[in-house]
Design an enzyme around this catalytic site. Structure first.
Site, PDB file in Angstrom:
ATOM      1  N   ASP A  48       0.413  -1.404   0.056  1.00 44.41           N
ATOM      2  CA  ASP A  48      -0.194  -0.466   0.155  1.00 44.41           C
ATOM      3  C   ASP A  48       0.918   1.390   0.058  1.00 44.41           C
ATOM      4  OD1 ASP A  48      -2.893   0.747   0.820  1.00 44.41           O
ATOM      5  OD2 ASP A  48      -1.429   2.041   1.927  1.00 44.41           O
ATOM      6  N   TYR A  53       3.412  10.281  -0.240  1.00 40.33           N
ATOM      7  CA  TYR A  53       3.706   9.423   0.704  1.00 40.33           C
ATOM      8  C   TYR A  53       5.866   9.530  -0.042  1.00 40.33           C
ATOM      9  CZ  TYR A  53      -0.068   6.316   2.267  1.00 40.33           C
ATOM     10  OH  TYR A  53      -0.969   6.059   3.089  1.00 40.33           O
ATOM     11  N   LYS A  78      -2.950   6.188  -4.143  1.00 35.13           N
ATOM     12  CA  LYS A  78      -4.206   7.440  -4.092  1.00 35.13           C
ATOM     13  C   LYS A  78      -3.664   8.210  -4.816  1.00 35.13           C
ATOM     14  CE  LYS A  78      -3.616   4.545   0.545  1.00 35.13           C
ATOM     15  NZ  LYS A  78      -2.507   4.585  -0.087  1.00 35.13           N
ATOM     16  N   HIS A 109      -7.829   9.439  -2.298  1.00 33.37           N
ATOM     17  CA  HIS A 109      -6.634   9.742  -0.333  1.00 33.37           C
ATOM     18  C   HIS A 109      -7.000  10.474   0.495  1.00 33.37           C
ATOM     19  CE1 HIS A 109      -2.480   9.487   1.507  1.00 33.37           C
ATOM     20  NE2 HIS A 109      -3.568   9.520   1.985  1.00 33.37           N
TER      21      HIS A 109
END
Length: 308
Positions: A48, A53, A78, A109
């Site tokens: 994931d 990120y 996402k 997200h």
């Protein structure tokens, strides 16, 4: 996707592995090894990740180093709120970073459209410091773009993240495709039972991020959790993850430590909780321990029972 990893069937017929490796806040130099280990030795077939990120290039490198065929891996990513009016642009950057030409699951997200022309690419703010949100953007438009990516073959399944019943209804009313999953902060202190019941009625599977809580989380020290863990000779983390699996929730524990990565996969799958134990865990929140650890300062109505 071929896999011997335990799976659950989504509403589009695809099989998603029940346990995935979370990569939020995993430093690049560590996440390469974490992903490689998880796939090569830890039993994982599900990674994931997310554009925001900032480590998808390292995740991609870990995947390559593992030697596991792309077709055997489930990759989730996402689209970030600054891209809700240009979803494909965000996806293309993710695909480039990961080094693949498709993702298995693509999520919105957050149900918030941040100003794409603001003063920061991820977290634009107004002069007063409040996050710069496009308040009149219909989420249904973003969902149409998501549906289009499936038709193009860049995405297999689509879903959402951090969507309350209120926000789900904003896209469900005009959707051709019902979201396959809703990724949420789910754990014994934040079970979100009413929302999960609504999702079950709509055929939307729940995914749990931060299933062990946050750093220094009180979940690991909870008396009931510790008591059940000791009775079974396992760590509290195993009980927390087994609880979610027993409720049919897909879990995404995050770690960069090989031993923990392995334990987070294998041990919860081998533990069976009794109805009495599940009842004890299931009532912790309503008995005064309701807590949500991830609460960004979004200046919008999200519609959660505990976070309006």
């Amino acid at each position: 996707m071929a896999s011997t990893s335990p799976t659950v069937t989504l509403n589009d017929g695809r099989q998603i592995p029940l346990v995935g490796l979370g990569t939020w806040q995993s430093p690049k130099d560590q996440v390469i090894n974490a992903v490689e280990y998880a796939l090569k030795e830890g039993g994982y077939k599900h990674i994931d990740c997310a554009y925001a990120y900032g480590n998808e290039d390292a995740v991609g490198e870990g995947i390559r180093r593992s030697g596991v065929p792309r077709s055997d891996i489930w990759i989730t990513s996402k689209v970030w709120p600054t891209f809700l009016n240009r979803v494909e642009e965000c996806l293309d950057e993710t695909l480039k970073r990961l080094g693949t030409d498709y993702v298995d699951l693509y999520l919105i997200h957050w149900p918030i459209h941040l100003n794409p022309n603001g003063n920061h690419p991820l977290f634009p703010t107004l002069p007063d410091g409040v996050r710069d949100v496009i308040h009149d953007w219909p989420l249904s438009k973003t969902w149409e773009e998501m549906e289009g990516l499936v038709k193009k073959g860049k995405v297999n399944s689509i879903g959402v993240s951090n969507f309350s019943e209120l926000k789900l209804k904003e896209i469900l009313d005009g959707a051709t495709t019902v979201p396959a999953v809703n990724q949420l902060e789910l754990h014994v202190y934040n079970p979100q039972k009413k929302l999960l019941k609504f999702m079950e009625e709509k055929g939307i599977k729940a995914q749990a991020y931060s299933p062990l809580g946050s750093t220094n989380s009180p979940l690991m020290k909870d008396e009931i959790v510790v008591e059940i863990a000791q009775s079974k000779g396992v760590e509290p983390s195993t009980i927390l993850l087994a609880y979610l699996l027993a409720k049919g929730v897909i879990i995404l524990p995050k770690s960069v430590t090989p031993s923990r990565i392995a334990d987070n996969y294998a041990k919860p799958l081998s533990v069976t909780l009794t109805p009495e134990e599940l009842e004890k865990l299931d009532t912790l929140a309503e008995n005064g321990k309701q807590s949500r650890f991830i609460r960004p300062p979004w200046p919008v109505v999200l519609g959660f029972e505990d976070w309006i």
